[in-house]
Scaffold this active site. Structure first.
Site, short mmCIF file in Angstrom:
data_model
loop_
_atom_site.label_atom_id
_atom_site.label_comp_id
_atom_site.label_asym_id
_atom_site.label_seq_id
_atom_site.Cartn_x
_atom_site.Cartn_y
_atom_site.Cartn_z
N CYS A 21 0.85 -1.19 0.00
CA CYS A 21 0.00 0.00 0.00
C CYS A 21 0.89 1.25 0.00
O CYS A 21 1.84 1.34 0.77
CB CYS A 21 -0.96 0.09 1.18
SG CYS A 21 -2.15 -1.23 1.25
N ARG A 35 4.19 -0.43 -4.64
CA ARG A 35 3.84 -0.92 -3.31
C ARG A 35 2.50 -1.64 -3.28
O ARG A 35 2.12 -2.22 -2.27
CB ARG A 35 3.79 0.24 -2.31
CG ARG A 35 5.09 0.99 -2.19
CD ARG A 35 4.95 2.14 -1.23
NE ARG A 35 4.74 1.66 0.12
CZ ARG A 35 5.72 1.39 0.97
NH1 ARG A 35 6.96 1.60 0.62
NH2 ARG A 35 5.45 0.94 2.17
N TRP A 60 -2.68 -2.73 -1.75
CA TRP A 60 -2.35 -4.15 -1.87
C TRP A 60 -3.23 -4.84 -0.84
O TRP A 60 -3.06 -4.66 0.36
CB TRP A 60 -0.86 -4.39 -1.55
CG TRP A 60 -0.44 -5.80 -1.77
CD1 TRP A 60 -0.03 -6.37 -2.94
CD2 TRP A 60 -0.37 -6.84 -0.77
NE1 TRP A 60 0.28 -7.69 -2.74
CE2 TRP A 60 0.08 -8.00 -1.42
CE3 TRP A 60 -0.65 -6.90 0.60
CZ2 TRP A 60 0.25 -9.22 -0.75
CZ3 TRP A 60 -0.48 -8.09 1.26
CH2 TRP A 60 -0.02 -9.24 0.59
N ASN A 91 -2.07 2.13 5.63
CA ASN A 91 -1.19 1.04 5.20
C ASN A 91 -0.89 0.23 6.45
O ASN A 91 -0.44 0.79 7.44
CB ASN A 91 0.10 1.65 4.61
CG ASN A 91 1.18 0.61 4.36
OD1 ASN A 91 0.89 -0.58 4.25
ND2 ASN A 91 2.41 1.06 4.28
N GLY A 92 -1.19 -1.06 6.42
CA GLY A 92 -0.94 -1.90 7.61
C GLY A 92 -2.11 -2.82 7.86
O GLY A 92 -2.97 -3.01 6.99
N GLU A 102 17.52 -18.31 -6.05
CA GLU A 102 17.19 -16.94 -6.48
C GLU A 102 16.70 -16.93 -7.93
O GLU A 102 15.74 -16.24 -8.26
CB GLU A 102 18.43 -16.04 -6.29
CG GLU A 102 18.31 -14.62 -6.76
CD GLU A 102 17.19 -13.80 -6.09
OE1 GLU A 102 16.56 -14.28 -5.15
OE2 GLU A 102 16.96 -12.68 -6.57
N LYS A 112 13.00 -15.63 -9.11
CA LYS A 112 12.79 -14.57 -10.11
C LYS A 112 11.81 -15.04 -11.18
O LYS A 112 10.91 -14.30 -11.57
CB LYS A 112 14.11 -14.18 -10.80
CG LYS A 112 15.11 -13.42 -9.99
CD LYS A 112 14.76 -11.99 -9.69
CE LYS A 112 13.97 -11.88 -8.41
NZ LYS A 112 14.67 -11.74 -7.19
N GLU A 147 8.11 -15.37 -9.78
CA GLU A 147 7.36 -14.18 -9.41
C GLU A 147 6.97 -13.30 -10.59
O GLU A 147 5.93 -12.66 -10.55
CB GLU A 147 8.06 -13.37 -8.32
CG GLU A 147 9.39 -12.80 -8.70
CD GLU A 147 10.07 -12.10 -7.53
OE1 GLU A 147 9.40 -11.66 -6.61
OE2 GLU A 147 11.31 -11.99 -7.58
N HIS A 195 17.56 -37.26 -4.62
CA HIS A 195 16.70 -37.60 -3.49
C HIS A 195 15.24 -37.23 -3.75
O HIS A 195 14.47 -37.10 -2.82
CB HIS A 195 17.22 -36.91 -2.22
CG HIS A 195 18.63 -37.31 -1.91
ND1 HIS A 195 18.94 -38.54 -1.40
CD2 HIS A 195 19.79 -36.65 -2.10
CE1 HIS A 195 20.27 -38.62 -1.26
NE2 HIS A 195 20.80 -37.48 -1.68
N LYS A 253 6.08 -4.47 -3.59
CA LYS A 253 7.52 -4.39 -3.37
C LYS A 253 7.93 -4.56 -1.92
O LYS A 253 8.87 -5.27 -1.61
CB LYS A 253 8.00 -3.02 -3.88
CG LYS A 253 9.49 -2.77 -3.74
CD LYS A 253 10.26 -3.58 -4.74
CE LYS A 253 11.75 -3.42 -4.61
NZ LYS A 253 12.45 -4.58 -5.17
C1 F6R Z 1 11.92 -11.02 -4.62
C2 F6R Z 1 11.64 -9.97 -3.67
C3 F6R Z 1 11.21 -10.34 -2.30
C4 F6R Z 1 12.00 -9.52 -1.28
C5 F6R Z 1 11.46 -9.78 0.13
C6 F6R Z 1 12.26 -9.06 1.20
O1 F6R Z 1 12.29 -10.52 -5.85
O2 F6R Z 1 11.77 -8.82 -3.98
O3 F6R Z 1 11.34 -11.70 -2.09
O4 F6R Z 1 13.34 -9.88 -1.36
O5 F6R Z 1 10.12 -9.36 0.20
O6 F6R Z 1 12.24 -7.69 0.99
P1 F6R Z 1 13.31 -6.74 1.67
O7 F6R Z 1 14.63 -7.10 1.12
O8 F6R Z 1 12.87 -5.36 1.30
O9 F6R Z 1 13.23 -7.01 3.14
#
Ligand code: F6R
Length: 613
Positions: free
Chosen positions: A2, A27, A75, A101-102, A486, A490, A493, A509, A608
């Site tokens: 949000c 956000r 969000w 937001n929250g 990782e 990527k 998502e 396994h 984000k």
């Molecule tokens: C993946 C991604 C999320 C963040 C996670 C932690 O691409 O962006 O998995 O890495 O939400 O966010 P931060 O680093 O801001 O604590």
């Protein structure tokens, strides 16, 4: 999670707020809305992206004149994305409005109570309850609106950043925070409020970060900060060092691509002033007073989420190899709900791009309460985690706006590597010559990243080949096992393709059962200490007809003969290799997502910065 933005001042407020919402859209983007004072208190809101709201308001432009306005991009947590659940929300009398937001955890009990007192609700959100409560306190206590907000805050359980607008108080904005970020921009005869500084920097670089349990009141062109006990404090004004260019796409089609290509620069910025191989200098300026705690730590516990957790996994290998300090890596969301054992001598390192992730923040508060020293590794300067840590090191990677984290990961690993090498040197657990070599390797990172990025055309071609795959497997060993995780994250998502990351040796396994001629398998197979073993793993995949995309060291011969595609990256010392090997995987996920028509910067269901549980 949000985005909130508000303005009061001498300018037309709506254009500032709508532009701010666009900047904050990373956000959350399932609905958006504004409230302004244009003869009355009026709310306009719409399900969908900010552009949908803007389209709706295009026809109402003449109604939107006001010097005070607030807006929200959502969000969803409580209540599906819809017009009625979009913010702002009115109070019962429609005289006050809120953006939030929250999460208000006790909203059900509060709502029942309000309903019994005759309040009618128009949404399924927890946020609407908040504004009803504020109005209830306001009406029943005959107090000022700011006092009503303050009293109501003592009655809610949960996290919030809120802004309140009232029809009877033109030019007044009241904001408060607990657990969700809020920053106030101070201009000349104007004030801005926002979830982060991105909507503000165009107008002023003077900001005040609100702390938990603080309330900000802007009225009569003056900002007052008080706490929940009504104690007034002097606002601590900080000067932001953020350029407008850094939050715009700069000619790239997506923020994610811009941020991938920015990595030579972000790593240069991350290393700046910290490493100088010629004089054997390695120094993280943010680690001073507590440096000895780190050097003599009995145990280091890393906490983080998502990509930051992957960076922590890489750090586990680096720290253990160089510093010989035992390391544990914890999902912040699990750690915070256990009763973790923290001894004197334990150090916690929290990793977070945004510095606002609710679980990571809660994990460090818990560790702090148990006596641990906390180091924060954050990108966003002045963020909650940075402020809650005893000391730390910033990434200096510049704003990361694409929802999928890319340049933050490489900067996190770089900072953590610097930290480990610095400790090891001080402790004497690495030789002088190894130390020197590593400093040179660190300095070479930007040029090697640059070289790796030149492979983008090849990666694009490979993406074309696999864009319709339904599953992907990512394999790596040692330092590059977290890179496999990782790479898979990527892809999941932003392209919504199911992908799994595994340590290559674990394949036997279980996951090997998945492999057939339909299964693309991305293997990070550099010429490092696991090389022979991973070549065997590739053979195992090939024997089951899996389609192999191998990330290899330049000049590689053997794997070229058995893989379907090879991507040759520059040679670099093993502990730093994840910073290079992850780049083709970032590009692969990007191109595949674009080819599948996915919204790369705003993937579905994601936001984000995860400031709620
Ligand atoms: C993946 C991604 C999320 C963040 C996670 C932690 O691409 O962006 O998995 O890495 O939400 O966010 P931060 O680093 O801001 O604590």
């Amino acid at each position: 999670m949000c985005g909130i933005v508000a303005y009061t001042g001498y300018r037309e407020a709506y254009p500032i707020v709508i532009k701010g919402l666009k900047r904050l859209e990373y956000r959350g983007y399932d609905s958006a809305g504004i409230a302004l004072l244009n003869g009355g208190l009026n709310i306009y809101k719409k399900k969908g992206k900010v552009a949908e709201l803007e389209k709706l308001l295009e026809e109402k432009k003449d109604e939107l004149h006001s010097h005070t306005c607030m807006g929200h991009t959502r969000w969803a947590t409580h209540g599906e994305p819809s017009d009625r659940n979009a913010h702002p929300h009115y109070s019962n009398s429609r005289g006050i409005a809120i953006i939030h937001n929250g999460i208000i955890e006790n909203y059900e009990a509060l709502k029942k109570d309000m309903q019994m007192r005759g309040h009618t609700f128009h949404s399924d959100t927890d946020s609407e309850v908040f504004i009803h409560l504020i109005e209830d306190v306001y009406e029943n206590n005959q107090c000022s609106l700011e006092d009503a907000v303050r009293i109501a805050l003592t009655m809610v359980v949960g996290a919030y950043a809120i802004v309140i607008l009232s029809k009877d108080h033109p030019g007044q904005l009241i904001a408060a925070r607990k657990g969700s970020p809020l920053v106030i921009g101070i201009g000349k005869d104007e004030f801005f409020m926002a979830s982060d500084a991105t909507p503000i920097i165009e107008y002023t670089n003077e900001v005040v970060y609100l702390n938990d349990f603080e309330i900000a009141i802007v009225k009569n062109n003056t900002l007052t900060i008080k706490n929940i006990e009504d104690k007034i404090s002097t606002p601590y004004i900080q000067k932001l060092d953020l350029e407008l260019d850094s939050i715009e796409k700069g000619g790239y089609p997506h923020f994610m691509l811009k941020e991938i290509f920015e990595q030579p620069k972000s790593i240069t910025d991350c290393l700046r002033g910290r490493v100088k191989s010629a004089s054997g200098h390695l120094m993280l300026g943010g680690i001073r007073q507590y440096a000895n705690k780190l050097i003599h730590a009995d145990r280091i516990i890393f906490v983080g989420c998502g990509t930051s957790w992957h960076a922590a996994l890489v750090a586990e290998y680096i720290f253990e190899e160089f510093t010989r300090i035992p390391v544990e890596v914890e999902y912040a969301s699990e750690f915070r709900y256990r009763n973790p054992i923290i001894h004197e001598g334990d150090v916690v390192i929290a990793i977070s791009q945004s510095g606002e992730t609710a679980d990571t923040l809660a994990a460090i508060e818990l560790a702090k309460a148990k006596g641990a020293i906390i180091f924060g590794v954050c990108n966003v300067v002045g963020s909650s985690i940075a402020r809650a840590s005893h000391e730390g090191a910033y990434l200096h990677a510049g704003p990361e706006i694409g929802v999928a984290s890319t340049k933050a990961f490489t900067a996190q690993v770089t900072v953590l590597a610097m930290m480990a090498i610095m400790i090891a040197h001080k402790k004497g657990t690495i030789t002088e010559s190894r130390y020197q070599e590593l400093l040179v390797d660190l300095e070479q990172l930007p040029s090697k990243i640059e070289k790796t990025l030149q492979l983008h055309k090849l990666v694009e071609t490979i993406s074309e080949e696999f864009k319709n795959a339904r599953n992907f497997l990512y394999l790596g060993r040692g330092y590059n096992f977290p890179v496999a995780l990782e790479g898979a994250l990527k892809l999941k998502e932003i392209s919504y393709i199911h992908a799994e990351g595994y340590p290559a040796a674990e394949m036997k396994h279980g996951p090997i059962a998945l492999i057939d001629e339909e299964m693309p398998v991305v293997v990070i197979a550099l010429q490092d200490s696991s090389y022979e073993k991973i070549v065997s793993n590739i053979q195992e995949v090939r024997a089951r007809k899996g389609r192999i995309i191998a990330i290899v060291t330049e000049g590689e011969e053997q794997i070229r003969k058995i893989a379907d595609f090879v991507i040759e990256v520059p040679r670099i010392s093993e502990p730093l290799s994840p910073i290079i090997s992850v780049i083709p995987l970032q590009l692969l996920s990007y191109y595949i997502a674009v080819m599948r028509g996915c919204n790369v910067d705003q993937p579905r269901n994601l936001a984000k910065s995860v400031t709620v549980e």
